[in-house]
Design an enzyme around this catalytic site. Structure first.
Site, short mmCIF file in Angstrom:
data_model
loop_
_atom_site.label_atom_id
_atom_site.label_comp_id
_atom_site.label_asym_id
_atom_site.label_seq_id
_atom_site.Cartn_x
_atom_site.Cartn_y
_atom_site.Cartn_z
N ARG A 42 0.79 -1.22 0.00
CA ARG A 42 0.00 0.00 0.00
C ARG A 42 0.83 1.27 0.00
NH1 ARG A 42 -4.24 -0.25 3.84
NH2 ARG A 42 -3.90 1.50 5.23
N LEU A 95 -6.82 5.41 2.43
CA LEU A 95 -6.47 4.03 2.11
C LEU A 95 -7.16 3.18 3.17
CD1 LEU A 95 -2.71 4.38 1.21
CD2 LEU A 95 -4.37 3.22 -0.21
N SER A 96 -8.19 2.44 2.77
CA SER A 96 -8.96 1.67 3.74
C SER A 96 -8.06 0.69 4.48
CB SER A 96 -10.08 0.90 3.03
OG SER A 96 -10.98 1.79 2.40
N CYS A 97 -8.48 0.32 5.68
CA CYS A 97 -7.67 -0.59 6.48
C CYS A 97 -7.47 -1.91 5.73
CB CYS A 97 -8.30 -0.82 7.85
SG CYS A 97 -9.86 -1.69 7.87
#
Length: 385
Positions: A42, A95-97
């Site tokens: 990520r 940025l989603s978990c």
């Protein structure tokens, strides 16, 4: 980037991978997801500035001046989202978990070669993971914010992925490229747009965050006239930024104090119930959210027990003040009897066996949307307003 930064990122990546493995967060039926995350970490899709809430305000965390802190925002926890954009002081992109991204990818049941429509490109990381599985030219992503779309496309190209990124209203899907075998949204909607169902093949899969928590996986019926499926888990997401029917129609829901200030108490009483049950989002709190979707519930605990405050954000409110020895004093005001509605919902939930999150599902057709419990055909149901 210095050698120290590289080593630090490697350590952070390895740490999060191990934490996910230790808690069983890597789905056994979809080993491709762990491979995709390893190939496309990520940090490759994170901007140079992230934002951290310090309890009072959002503080910038810059890679150039605080590389360790920046990496910690990305890899500190499987359950931590990394805020990437603020608008008027509020988060509008993240940025989603990692845990939820992995779970939603697993729920999608994605196979190589399938055509995928993603709604909400954000930083491009989720689209990258999907493209790693689906293959070149198989993923199309729609982003409302032109700047985010351009940045995401640049990142996707930088890692060599062939993903189409379009600027547009995600709620409308992308009819020009339809139909799709898989549709996935990265932002929360109260009502699942019918356009998503129309643009998915019969038997296709739609995975989307729903409401203020949780995500659902729907399968489109063989005749294409409906889609239905079960809740898959809890997790908060950014809301839709698409201009819907309510855009421009006035301010959003008011808070408890504001509604309480407009209307004095009209009813009072007491209850013997332990309000602590309202703090469990996997059980009663989720059932209340389903049955009373426009009611906001806030709880707090002190020496006397758990107290609760309810409001519909417009004209009605109710308060449950914990009393020593158990139960609560009840006060409510406005045209609705919210305390009574809560009691009715609670009783019905108990009567049907106290179902949990995974016992609920959603059905969407051309006439509307409803949530059901236990069985899509015979179980109790609640229409989405």
């Amino acid at each position: 980037m210095t050698t120290t930064d590289t080593l630090d990122l490697d350590a952070h990546r390895d740490h999060l991978t191990r934490v996910m493995a230790d808690r069983g967060g890597w789905p056994e039926r979809a080993p491709w997801i762990r491979d995709a995350v390893a190939a496309l970490p990520r940090d490759l899709f994170a901007p140079e500035r992230l934002w951290r809430w310090d309890g009072h305000t959002w503080m910038p965390v810059d890679r150039a001046t605080d590389p360790q802190g920046w990496a910690q925002q990305l890899y500190g926890s499987p359950d931590g989202a990394a805020t990437t954009q603020l608008t008027d002081g509020l988060p509008t992109s993240s940025l989603s978990c990692q845990a939820v991204v992995v779970d939603m990818a697993d729920c999608l049941l994605l196979e190589p070669g399938q055509r995928v429509l993603e709604l909400g490109t954000g930083q491009g990381w989720n689209a990258a993971l999907l493209a790693h599985r689906a293959g070149p030219g198989r993923v199309t992503s729609v982003e409302f914010d032109p700047r985010l779309a351009a940045a995401a496309l640049a990142r996707l190209r930088a890692v060599g992925l062939d993903v189409r990124v379009e600027v547009g209203d995600g709620d409308a899907g992308r009819p020009a490229g339809a139909p799709y075998e898989r549709v996935v949204a990265t932002y929360a909607v109260e009502r699942i747009p019918w356009a998503w169902v129309e643009q998915t093949v019969p038997g296709g899969r739609i995975v989307t965050p729903w409401g203020r928590l949780g995500h659902v996986a729907l399968t489109v019926a063989d005749d294409g006239r409906s889609a239905s499926g079960w809740m898959q888990g809890l997790g908060q997401f950014m809301p839709t930024r698409s201009p819907g029917p309510a855009a421009g129609e006035g301010p959003g829901p008011a808070g408890f104090a504001e509604v309480r200030g407009r209307t004095g108490p009209a009813h009072h009483g007491e209850t013997g119930r332990d309000l602590t049950a309202l703090t469990d989002w996997w059980q009663l709190a989720f059932a209340v959210r389903v049955a009373l979707p426009d009611v906001r519930v806030t709880t707090a605990v002190d020496g006397d027990g758990t107290s609760a405050w309810l409001t519909d954000g417009r004209s009605s409110w109710a308060s449950f003040s914990a009393r020593p020895g158990g139960g609560a004093w009840v006060h409510e005001g406005g045209p609705r009897r919210l305390a009574t509605e809560l009691e009715t919902t609670w009783t019905q939930w108990e009567r049907i066996g106290c179902p949990g999150v995974y016992d609920y599902g959603i059905t969407v057709d051309q006439d509307g949307q409803y949530t059901w419990a236990l069985d899509p055909g015979t179980g109790p149901r609640w229409p989405t307003p």
